[in-house]
Design a protein around this motif. Sequence first.
Motif, PDB file in Angstrom:
ATOM      1  N   THR A 128       0.817  -1.215   0.000  1.00  0.00           N
ATOM      2  CA  THR A 128       0.000   0.000   0.000  1.00  0.00           C
ATOM      3  C   THR A 128       0.850   1.264   0.000  1.00  0.00           C
ATOM      4  O   THR A 128       0.431   2.291  -0.505  1.00  0.00           O
ATOM      5  CB  THR A 128      -0.933   0.048   1.229  1.00  0.00           C
ATOM      6  N   ASP A 129       2.042   1.177   0.596  1.00  0.00           N
ATOM      7  CA  ASP A 129       2.939   2.319   0.694  1.00  0.00           C
ATOM      8  C   ASP A 129       4.350   1.871   0.342  1.00  0.00           C
ATOM      9  O   ASP A 129       4.712   0.710   0.566  1.00  0.00           O
ATOM     10  CB  ASP A 129       2.969   2.893   2.111  1.00  0.00           C
ATOM     11  N   LEU A 130       5.125   2.811  -0.163  1.00  0.00           N
ATOM     12  CA  LEU A 130       6.509   2.532  -0.517  1.00  0.00           C
ATOM     13  C   LEU A 130       7.353   3.699  -0.035  1.00  0.00           C
ATOM     14  O   LEU A 130       7.021   4.855  -0.309  1.00  0.00           O
ATOM     15  CB  LEU A 130       6.636   2.368  -2.029  1.00  0.00           C
ATOM     16  N   LYS A 131       8.404   3.403   0.723  1.00  0.00           N
ATOM     17  CA  LYS A 131       9.315   4.443   1.189  1.00  0.00           C
ATOM     18  C   LYS A 131      10.689   4.178   0.587  1.00  0.00           C
ATOM     19  O   LYS A 131      11.232   3.080   0.746  1.00  0.00           O
ATOM     20  CB  LYS A 131       9.387   4.462   2.713  1.00  0.00           C
ATOM     21  N   LEU A 132      11.213   5.179  -0.095  1.00  0.00           N
ATOM     22  CA  LEU A 132      12.511   5.072  -0.741  1.00  0.00           C
ATOM     23  C   LEU A 132      13.448   6.111  -0.150  1.00  0.00           C
ATOM     24  O   LEU A 132      13.077   7.275   0.005  1.00  0.00           O
ATOM     25  CB  LEU A 132      12.391   5.321  -2.246  1.00  0.00           C
ATOM     26  N   THR A 133      14.651   5.692   0.162  1.00  0.00           N
ATOM     27  CA  THR A 133      15.671   6.609   0.646  1.00  0.00           C
ATOM     28  C   THR A 133      16.627   6.891  -0.495  1.00  0.00           C
ATOM     29  O   THR A 133      17.159   5.966  -1.114  1.00  0.00           O
ATOM     30  CB  THR A 133      16.439   5.994   1.832  1.00  0.00           C
TER      31      THR A 133
END
Length: 73
Positions: free
Chosen positions: A24-29
Motif C-alpha cells: 500500500t505504501d513505498l518508502k525510498l531513501t
Amino acid sequence: GYEELLLVGGSHTIGSFLLAGLVTDLKLTIEPWLFGRGTALLPDLPINQKLKLLSSTQLNDQGTVLLHYSVIH
C-alpha cells in the motif's frame, strides 16, 4: 490478524509483494551519491506501478531524502 507490516528485502521479495497487490505504501531513501552502474530496483519483473507522492523529508545535512509514496491500485 496483523493490519500493518514492514517489508524489508531485495528486489524479488518486494516485486513479489507488489505483483500480488499487497503493498500500500513505498518508502525510498535517496542518497546523494551517483554511480555509473548499479542494481535496478525491480529488475526482470513485469511491474508498471503508479505511485502518489505523500511526503518528502530531508534526513540529514548531506542531502539524504526519504520519499513516501502510496501505491495506486
